[in-house]
Design a protein around this motif. Structure first.
Motif, PDB file in Angstrom:
ATOM      1  N   ILE A  52      -0.693  -4.527  -5.393  1.00 14.79           N
ATOM      2  CA  ILE A  52      -0.258  -3.291  -4.754  1.00 14.79           C
ATOM      3  C   ILE A  52      -1.314  -2.221  -5.005  1.00 14.79           C
ATOM      4  O   ILE A  52      -1.743  -2.026  -6.137  1.00 14.79           O
ATOM      5  CB  ILE A  52       1.100  -2.819  -5.305  1.00 14.79           C
ATOM      6  CG1 ILE A  52       2.195  -3.845  -4.985  1.00 14.79           C
ATOM      7  CG2 ILE A  52       1.480  -1.460  -4.741  1.00 14.79           C
ATOM      8  CD1 ILE A  52       3.538  -3.526  -5.615  1.00 14.79           C
ATOM      9  N   CYS A  53      -1.736  -1.547  -3.948  1.00 17.32           N
ATOM     10  CA  CYS A  53      -2.664  -0.433  -4.078  1.00 17.32           C
ATOM     11  C   CYS A  53      -1.899   0.871  -3.901  1.00 17.32           C
ATOM     12  O   CYS A  53      -0.940   0.933  -3.128  1.00 17.32           O
ATOM     13  CB  CYS A  53      -3.781  -0.527  -3.037  1.00 17.32           C
ATOM     14  SG  CYS A  53      -4.924  -1.903  -3.317  1.00 17.32           S
ATOM     15  N   MET A  54      -2.327   1.908  -4.617  1.00 13.42           N
ATOM     16  CA  MET A  54      -1.634   3.195  -4.551  1.00 13.42           C
ATOM     17  C   MET A  54      -2.654   4.309  -4.348  1.00 13.42           C
ATOM     18  O   MET A  54      -3.593   4.455  -5.138  1.00 13.42           O
ATOM     19  CB  MET A  54      -0.817   3.437  -5.815  1.00 13.42           C
ATOM     20  CG  MET A  54      -0.014   4.723  -5.802  1.00 13.42           C
ATOM     21  SD  MET A  54       1.140   4.836  -7.204  1.00 13.42           S
ATOM     22  CE  MET A  54       2.456   3.718  -6.641  1.00 13.42           C
ATOM     23  N   ASP A  87       0.843  -1.194   0.000  1.00 13.12           N
ATOM     24  CA  ASP A  87       0.000   0.000   0.000  1.00 13.12           C
ATOM     25  C   ASP A  87       0.879   1.244   0.000  1.00 13.12           C
ATOM     26  O   ASP A  87       1.516   1.568   1.008  1.00 13.12           O
ATOM     27  CB  ASP A  87      -0.927  -0.006   1.212  1.00 13.12           C
ATOM     28  CG  ASP A  87      -1.784  -1.259   1.259  1.00 13.12           C
ATOM     29  OD1 ASP A  87      -2.741  -1.337   0.477  1.00 13.12           O
ATOM     30  OD2 ASP A  87      -1.464  -2.167   2.051  1.00 13.12           O
ATOM     31  N   ILE A  88       0.912   1.919  -1.139  1.00 13.67           N
ATOM     32  CA  ILE A  88       1.757   3.081  -1.327  1.00 13.67           C
ATOM     33  C   ILE A  88       0.887   4.332  -1.340  1.00 13.67           C
ATOM     34  O   ILE A  88      -0.111   4.388  -2.071  1.00 13.67           O
ATOM     35  CB  ILE A  88       2.535   2.998  -2.657  1.00 13.67           C
ATOM     36  CG1 ILE A  88       3.262   1.649  -2.782  1.00 13.67           C
ATOM     37  CG2 ILE A  88       3.492   4.172  -2.790  1.00 13.67           C
ATOM     38  CD1 ILE A  88       4.318   1.416  -1.726  1.00 13.67           C
ATOM     39  N   CYS A  89       1.270   5.330  -0.558  1.00 13.22           N
ATOM     40  CA  CYS A  89       0.550   6.599  -0.554  1.00 13.22           C
ATOM     41  C   CYS A  89       1.464   7.670  -1.133  1.00 13.22           C
ATOM     42  O   CYS A  89       2.476   8.038  -0.514  1.00 13.22           O
ATOM     43  CB  CYS A  89       0.114   6.978   0.862  1.00 13.22           C
ATOM     44  SG  CYS A  89      -0.896   8.476   0.898  1.00 13.22           S
ATOM     45  N   VAL A  90       1.127   8.131  -2.309  1.00 13.29           N
ATOM     46  CA  VAL A  90       1.901   9.189  -2.957  1.00 13.29           C
ATOM     47  C   VAL A  90       1.533  10.518  -2.293  1.00 13.29           C
ATOM     48  O   VAL A  90       0.362  10.897  -2.259  1.00 13.29           O
ATOM     49  CB  VAL A  90       1.602   9.238  -4.463  1.00 13.29           C
ATOM     50  CG1 VAL A  90       2.356  10.383  -5.123  1.00 13.29           C
ATOM     51  CG2 VAL A  90       1.966   7.906  -5.115  1.00 13.29           C
ATOM     52  N   GLU A  91       2.555  11.206  -1.780  1.00 15.97           N
ATOM     53  CA  GLU A  91       2.297  12.433  -1.037  1.00 15.97           C
ATOM     54  C   GLU A  91       2.711  13.644  -1.860  1.00 15.97           C
ATOM     55  O   GLU A  91       3.893  13.883  -2.108  1.00 15.97           O
ATOM     56  CB  GLU A  91       3.049  12.424   0.296  1.00 15.97           C
ATOM     57  CG  GLU A  91       2.659  13.573   1.196  1.00 15.97           C
ATOM     58  CD  GLU A  91       3.278  13.451   2.581  1.00 15.97           C
ATOM     59  OE1 GLU A  91       2.710  14.016   3.527  1.00 15.97           O
ATOM     60  OE2 GLU A  91       4.331  12.799   2.708  1.00 15.97           O
TER      61      GLU A  91
END
Length: 798
Positions: free
Chosen positions: A572-574, A532-536
């Motif tokens: 993978i979720c983004m 789980d990737i959170c693009v900031e």
């Protein structure tokens, strides 16, 4: 068409049996895993053991048959993908449910999308009660219809034209029972079927509307080979796929005429996949019926305008053709469940925004997270409130001692039920990695399963250890990741590191130290550091000032590349964070492809946030232009930046002045006297000597005496530590909120809060003491869905 054409057939409901697919499940682990993830239960256990007797229930039967049919097809044609039908197959067809397999094989939708359609279809059909079906055997369909009319059974319909002398009728149970008795009196065999409703008849037409609304979210790819529709006994019109599927539920299955049409098109070979039920029907039809040469079988159009309107594609297209579950399941496709007052435009629901996989992974209703905020601004109260409302949020552990973190963690765990979500922040500690390791020790000891990892430039031993300690084998011998990491990233190289398996060198180091087991080390190659990737993008606090629309698309493509390269079993979720303070911003995130959104700045100006009342009062007044970049106190020497409030305070200007002085001079003694007096009298209100004394006391209290020795030997480092004191001081007084030195408040925030303030101006949420984090979450997501609905309506000209 050649004179010797072939059709591939897929059976439907009624061909199921306990033990079906036994030889197939070991051959297709990927499809089995994908199916179980989508369905929420073990499909293999259902088909092979059926421990709860559910296999005969419609909502379970239909998905099970769809998957088993698909596996039979893939085994039969191992080199074929859906949409790449063997060259010698000229048509595809399926009986009722089997029609979905035919459309899948023709490339109209992916395996996962088809399963979602079937799952929804089965759920809708299983929810209808009060009707029934019966098979009439030994007489023709024309005779059945004549008898029904003659004896006054006008509310009973012919549902399936299966074979020349096998017809299924459907209707209300009492009238159906009377009809069965009537047929029995005439020595006509009539058998009641074990179903809950009168499917494929006028009695289930309301289901068409509900299913049409669900279908409305999807677009369908062109057919690679003709598929014969049950409802028309003719090939699907590529422009009316959704309408035909919606109508199929309440329309008769014209199987006899479907086969007759194929006979008229030169089909001589009928190959049934995985069963022989349809083959027997086909043999009967071929033996006694004549071919049809494209003569229409209906006097009126099958497609009514209400259904056509319902199934117009919504904001997003359907999942990509034959995408792996990692691609298909995460597509952020809103669910359209209704229409507006005029019945013209689809309505998008907040609960369907983002990725279904992501929501299911964390047990959430909404694809929405509340991120951690430094030094407990994302407080225990905030995490508890969100958890009780079913939202995942993260406690702001950054900058706090392990003892304070533990005290808050114990409170959170004590006040939330076992199934209520929560998470803890893990901030990378580049200067003191042992403190980062101590926090990981605490999380492992207390059983923390969700961690927000922030400020990581590379994968540290502590973070890798946390991840690997959560690996285990599940009931089906699949690898399970119990330790979830939401990785906040703003750089492509960091995103790539998180989407890669743990670095082999770090794993080897941990193994040598005995900090992971050999089994965990072996498993490490099969999972990414984070699923789980959170693009900031541009945000409050530490930020690289990125632009969401620029950052997210290439990182989504990188995600797809990494998923494909490594072949991870789990997708993978983004998601996206930064700048999300209005419904329009949240809607834009989902349109860009985000699987979830994470908010930050807007949550610190709420009742539950760990910011002072004085600070919240100032925050509720800012607009989008009232923030500024300043040096980050914890990474002062390298010039990293944080975004802070600038309205009514001097902190940003003063912090930037300190960084300029640090870069220009080599020691405190080099600073000109006049400048030194300004710093001591105006900025610090203490002398350098007093500040250094406090700094020495602090380092010795936390057993970091080496920092003191280093500073005494390096004048520039001593200057950096004295200047760092100012940043800690400004944060502390803002959180205490005493107000006597308000101009020095350091409050991390981004322009998203200004946007939020403008959105709620004049409403009950204008004042911070009426703002609750869970209410904001629901309001923001609902308004984002409404914005998407209205935007779609404008686009479609409604």
């Amino acid at each position: 068409m050649t004179s010797a054409a072939k059709v591939i057939l897929f059976p439907g409901q009624g061909s199921q049996f306990k033990g079906m697919g036994r030889e197939l499940f070991p051959l297709f682990p990927s499809q089995v895993r994908q199916a179980s993830e989508i369905l929420g239960y073990s499909l293999e256990e259902l088909c092979l053991a059926d421990p709860n007797g559910c296999l005969s229930q419609t909502q379970y039967t239909q998905p099970a048959l769809y998957v088993v049919n698909a596996m039979h097809y893939l085994r039969k044609y191992p080199h074929s993908r859906a949409g790449e039908v063997p060259a010698h197959a000229d048509f595809l067809a399926g009986h009722s449910l089997g029609e979905y397999n035919a459309l899948w094989a023709a490339g109209v939708f992916s395996f996962e999308t088809g399963l979602r359609l079937v799952k929804k279809r089965g759920e809708l059909m299983s929810a209808v009660h009060g009707g029934g079906m019966a098979a009439v055997i030994g007489v023709s369909a024309l005779e059945v219809q004549a008898l029904l009319e003659r004896y006054g059974f006008g509310e009973i319909d012919v549902a399936n034209f299966n074979a020349p002398k096998q017809t299924v009728i459907a209707g209300e149970k009492l009238q159906l029972a009377a009809a069965v008795e009537c047929f029995a009196a005439m020595n006509i065999r009539c058998v009641m079927l074990n179903v809950s409703a009168a499917f494929h008849s006028r009695h289930v037409r309301p289901l068409q509307t509900d299913f049409a609304a669900f279908l409305g979210q999807f677009s369908f790819a062109p057919l690679s080979v003709p598929v014969i529709a049950n409802a028309t006994a003719r090939p699907y019109d590529g422009e009316r796929i959704a309408e035909t599927l919606a109508m199929q539920i309440a329309s008769p299955v014209h199987w006899v005429d479907s086969i007759r049409y194929l006979m008229g098109r030169g089909v001589t070979e009928f190959e049934e996949i995985g069963a022989s039920v349809l083959s027997k029907m086909v043999a009967d039809i071929k033996a006694s019926e004549t071919p049809l040469f494209d003569k229409p079988i209906f006097d009126k159009p099958i497609f009514d305008k209400h259904i056509v309107d319902k199934v117009r594609p919504a904001v997003h297209a359907a999942s990509p053709l034959i995408g792996e579950s990692a691609e298909d399941a995460r597509a952020p496709v809103p669910d359209v469940i209704g229409s507006d007052a005029n019945g013209a435009a689809p309505r998008i629901e907040a609960t369907s925004l983002g990725s279904e996989v992501f929501r299911r992974r964390f047990g959430l209703k909404y694809a929405y997270l509340a991120g951690a905020m430094y030094r407990g601004v994302a407080s225990a109260d905030l995490v508890i409130r969100m958890g009780r409302a079913g939202f995942l949020s993260f406690f702001g552990a950054g900058g706090l001692s392990p003892a304070k973190i533990e005290a808050n963690l114990v409170r959170i765990q004590g006040e939330l039920a076992q199934d209520q979500p929560y998470g803890m922040n893990l901030l990378a500690n580049h200067d003191y990695p042992e403190l980062e390791a101590a926090v990981v020790d605490l999380y492992l000891r207390q059983g923390v399963r969700n961690v927000e990892a922030a400020a990581f430039m590379q994968m540290t031993p502590a973070l890798v250890r946390y991840r690997l300690h959560g690996l285990r084998l599940g009931e089906r011998n699949e690898l399970v990741c119990d330790h979830r990491i939401i990785a906040k990233v703003s750089r492509p190289e960091v995103a790539r590191a998180f989407m890669s398996p743990p670095p082999a060198a770090v794993v080897r180091q941990l193994l040598e130290r005995g900090q992971v087991t050999p089994q965990q080390a072996e498993w490490s190659t099969r999972v990414p550091m984070s699923h789980d990737i959170c693009v900031e993008a541009d945000s409050g606090g530490h930020t690289d000032g990125g632009i969401a629309a620029v950052m997210l698309p290439p990182l989504l493509r990188m995600r797809d590349e990494m998923q494909s390269t490594h072949g991870y079993a789990e997708p993978i979720c983004m998601g996206l964070a930064g700048g999300i303070g209005s419904p329009e911003a949240a809607a834009a995130a989902f349109l860009l492809g985000a699987d979830f959104v994470m908010t930050g700045s807007i949550n610190q100006c709420t009742v539950e946030a760990g910011m002072s009342a004085d600070g919240k009062s100032m925050l509720q007044e800012i607009d989008i232009q009232d923030t500024e970049y300043a040096p980050a106190g914890d990474m002062f020497e390298i010039g990293a930046q944080v975004q802070v409030m600038k309205k009514s305070v001097f902190f940003p200007a003063r912090a930037n002045k300190l960084l300029s002085l640090y870069r220009h001079y080599e020691s405190l003694d080099d600073i000109p006297l006049r400048t030194r007096q300004q710093l001591e009298g105006t900025f610090f209100k203490k002398t350098f000597t007093e500040i250094w004394s406090e700094t020495v006391d602090y380092f010795r209290s936390v057993k970091l005496d080496h920092e003191v020795a280093k500073a005494e030997a390096n004048a520039k480092h001593k200057m950096a530590l004295v200047f760092r004191w100012y940043f800690a001081y400004c944060t502390r007084i803002a959180m205490e909120g005493k107000g006597e030195d308000r101009v020095n408040y350091q409050i991390h925030t981004g322009p998203a809060l200004g946007s939020f303030n403008q959105w709620v101006k004049g409403t009950e949420l204008e004042s911070w003491d009426k703002r609750h984090v869970d209410h904001i979450a629901v309001k923001l997501m609902d308004a984002a869905a409404k914005h998407l609905t209205q935007s779609y309506a404008r686009f479609m000209g409604h």
